[in-house]
Design a protein around this motif. Structure first.
Motif, short mmCIF file in Angstrom:
data_model
loop_
_atom_site.label_atom_id
_atom_site.label_comp_id
_atom_site.label_asym_id
_atom_site.label_seq_id
_atom_site.Cartn_x
_atom_site.Cartn_y
_atom_site.Cartn_z
N ILE A 97 0.86 -1.19 0.00
CA ILE A 97 0.00 0.00 0.00
C ILE A 97 0.89 1.23 0.00
N VAL A 98 0.66 2.13 -0.97
CA VAL A 98 1.46 3.35 -1.08
C VAL A 98 0.53 4.56 -1.08
N VAL B 127 9.03 2.46 -4.81
CA VAL B 127 9.94 1.76 -5.72
C VAL B 127 10.83 0.80 -4.94
N GLU B 128 11.41 1.27 -3.83
CA GLU B 128 12.29 0.43 -3.02
C GLU B 128 11.56 -0.82 -2.53
N ASN C 204 6.20 11.43 -7.37
CA ASN C 204 4.76 11.24 -7.52
C ASN C 204 4.44 9.84 -8.03
N GLY C 205 3.17 9.51 -8.01
CA GLY C 205 2.74 8.16 -8.39
C GLY C 205 3.04 7.80 -9.83
N LEU C 206 2.94 8.76 -10.74
CA LEU C 206 3.24 8.48 -12.15
C LEU C 206 4.71 8.12 -12.35
N ASP C 207 5.60 8.89 -11.72
CA ASP C 207 7.03 8.59 -11.83
C ASP C 207 7.36 7.26 -11.14
N ALA C 208 6.76 7.03 -9.98
CA ALA C 208 6.98 5.77 -9.27
C ALA C 208 6.46 4.59 -10.11
N LEU C 209 5.30 4.75 -10.72
CA LEU C 209 4.72 3.70 -11.56
C LEU C 209 5.68 3.34 -12.69
N SER C 210 6.21 4.35 -13.38
CA SER C 210 7.14 4.09 -14.48
C SER C 210 8.37 3.34 -14.00
N ILE D 116 8.68 1.47 -11.22
CA ILE D 116 8.30 0.12 -10.78
C ILE D 116 8.18 -0.81 -11.97
N MET D 117 7.55 -0.32 -13.04
CA MET D 117 7.37 -1.16 -14.23
C MET D 117 8.71 -1.52 -14.89
#
Length: 115
Positions: free
Chosen positions: A8-9, A42-43, A63-69, A71-72
């Motif tokens: 959960i983030v 990400v970590e 932010n979530g968009l950068d983290a999403l990229s 993570i993927m």
């Protein structure tokens, strides 16, 4: 049957608690970690290898968009965006889905008293 491991983030401690309570009520799911920003997301995605991540869009540090990229790229995972910005018509929703999000959930505009 293996339990589904969830990360959960959210920068809101209240939302982390609400989401944890929801997931913990599911017999086939288990919260394996919590993160308060995109850097931690990400970590923990890399170290915990969850099956699913709930990811807020607006957060400090990353932010979530950068983290999403990220993570993927580093540890592809099913990500469900959870945000007050996310709705079917919002361009941010389309961008999240294009970057690899599995689905989205809109946070309630107001939290009812008593929760």
């Amino acid at each position: 049957m293996d339990q589904i491991k969830a990360l959960i983030v959210d920068d809101s401690a209240f939302m982390r608690m609400v989401l944890r309570d929801i997931i913990d009520k599911e017999p086939d799911m288990k919260v394996v970690g919590l993160a308060k920003d995109g850097v931690e997301a990400v970590e923990k995605a890399v170290s915990l290898k969850p099956d699913v991540i709930t990811l807020d869009v607006e957060m400090p540090k990353k932010n979530g968009l950068d983290a999403l990229s990220e993570i993927m790229l580093k540890s592809p995972t099913r990500v469900i965006m959870v945000s007050s910005l996310t709705s079917k018509e919002a361009s941010i929703t389309i961008e999240c889905l294009e970057k690899g999000a599995f689905d989205f959930i809109q946070k309630p505009a107001e939290v009812p008293l008593g929760l």
